[in-house]
Enzyme design. Structure first.
Site, PDB file in Angstrom:
ATOM      1  N   ARG A  36       0.831  -1.206   0.000  1.00  9.37           N
ATOM      2  CA  ARG A  36       0.000   0.000   0.000  1.00  9.37           C
ATOM      3  C   ARG A  36       0.867   1.258   0.000  1.00  9.37           C
ATOM      4  NH1 ARG A  36      -5.333  -0.281   1.085  1.00  9.37           N
ATOM      5  NH2 ARG A  36      -5.199   1.809   0.204  1.00  9.37           N
ATOM      6  N   HIS A  37       2.135   1.090   0.358  1.00 10.45           N
ATOM      7  CA  HIS A  37       3.051   2.240   0.403  1.00 10.45           C
ATOM      8  C   HIS A  37       3.585   2.479  -1.004  1.00 10.45           C
ATOM      9  CE1 HIS A  37       2.807   2.704   4.760  1.00 10.45           C
ATOM     10  NE2 HIS A  37       2.529   1.417   4.708  1.00 10.45           N
ATOM     11  N   SER A  42       6.148 -14.946  -8.289  1.00  7.50           N
ATOM     12  CA  SER A  42       4.852 -15.243  -8.889  1.00  7.50           C
ATOM     13  C   SER A  42       4.377 -16.646  -8.541  1.00  7.50           C
ATOM     14  CB  SER A  42       4.952 -15.110 -10.414  1.00  7.50           C
ATOM     15  OG  SER A  42       3.760 -15.581 -10.991  1.00  7.50           O
ATOM     16  N   ARG A  61       3.774   2.177  10.385  1.00 13.06           N
ATOM     17  CA  ARG A  61       3.689   0.751  10.723  1.00 13.06           C
ATOM     18  C   ARG A  61       4.407   0.355  11.998  1.00 13.06           C
ATOM     19  NH1 ARG A  61      -0.651  -0.922   7.577  1.00 13.06           N
ATOM     20  NH2 ARG A  61      -0.450   0.106   5.565  1.00 13.06           N
TER      21      ARG A  61
END
Ligand SMILES: Cc1cc2nc3c(=O)[nH]c(=O)nc-3n(C[C@H](O)[C@H](O)[C@H](O)COP(=O)(O)OP(=O)(O)OC[C@H]3O[C@@H](n4cnc5c(N)ncnc54)[C@H](O)[C@@H]3O)c2cc1C
Length: 200
Positions: free
Chosen positions: A71-72, A81, A164
């Site tokens: 989100r940062h 993957s 955080r």
């Protein structure tokens, strides 16, 4: 939880921050004045010189932590993957269940059984010829993933770590933030000490 965070590359250091900051004054420094300058930059929020330091981390974390990291947006992320890899999934198991839990063991046993079932299901789907990108749909948020994360020191400290390390952040993510903070403390000790002083 053991928060696995390794610094795998770094561009710049405190001397480089000082060099960049002195450009605007064309001044010469010495070790003591350099230290004072670093402290002043942090204290006054003159953050651009900190952006010239780039750090690259290798992070091994559950998907629910990774979702909060990415989100940062000022960071750049490269994630392993699960569309193309088929290795045995690993799942996060808390040492302690938070909340009003009467029986810790009961919760752990239930979750372990669930993980065993998921592993079995995932393996079976692959054996039956299902492609990894579809087989992975059974994997939960607790599945470990690996990512490389590049971020500059300003956004790392004043964005990610400020948010955080706070008590309001999820505990597991906070543990990753603490591991990152230890690295920042080691690599940028004056900046980090000044930051902690500023945060109070
Ligand atoms: C305790 C806590 C609870 C949270 N709960 C939720 C939740 O319930 N749901 C949820 O969705 N999120 C939640 N978040 C995530 C939160 O809303 C932020 O998205 C996340 O913390 C990243 O913060 P940021 O935007 O400051 O960081 P970054 O994305 O790194 O941005 C840093 C700075 O750059 C600016 N910036 C970056 N990209 C852009 C852009 N494209 N346009 C404009 N400005 C930009 C930002 O405004 C910010 O000032 C939570 C975060 C915390 C710490």
């Amino acid at each position: 939880m053991t928060a696995s965070v390794k610094l795998i590359d770094m561009m710049g250091d405190e001397a480089f921050i000082v060099q960049v900051a002195r450009l605007s004054h064309k001044s010469e420094g010495n070790p003591e004045s350099d230290k004072r300058l670093l402290k002043q930059l942090v204290k006054r929020g003159h953050t651009t010189p900190l952006e010239f330091v780039q750090m690259v981390f290798d992070v091994d974390c559950p998907v629910f932590v990774e979702r909060q990291l990415i989100r940062h947006r000022t960071g750049t992320f490269m994630e392993k993957s699960l569309r193309h890899t088929t290795e045995e999934p690993r799942f996060y198991m808390p040492d302690k269940w938070r909340g009003t839990v009467a029986d810790q063991t009961q919760a752990t046993i239930l979750v372990q059984r669930t993980y065993d079932h998921i592993s079995h299901c995932y393996r079976r789907l692959l054996e039956w010829g299902v492609v990894p990108e579809q087989a992975r749909i059974v994997l939960p948020l607790a599945t470990y993933t690996q990512l490389n994360w590049r971020v500059d020191a300003h956004n790392l400290i004043n964005g990610f770590l400020r948010q955080r390390l706070d008590k309001a952040a999820q505990q597991e993510t906070r543990e990753y933030a603490q591991a990152v903070a230890e690295i920042v403390k080691d690599k940028l000790p004056v900046v980090w000490a000044a930051t902690l002083a500023k945060w109070g």
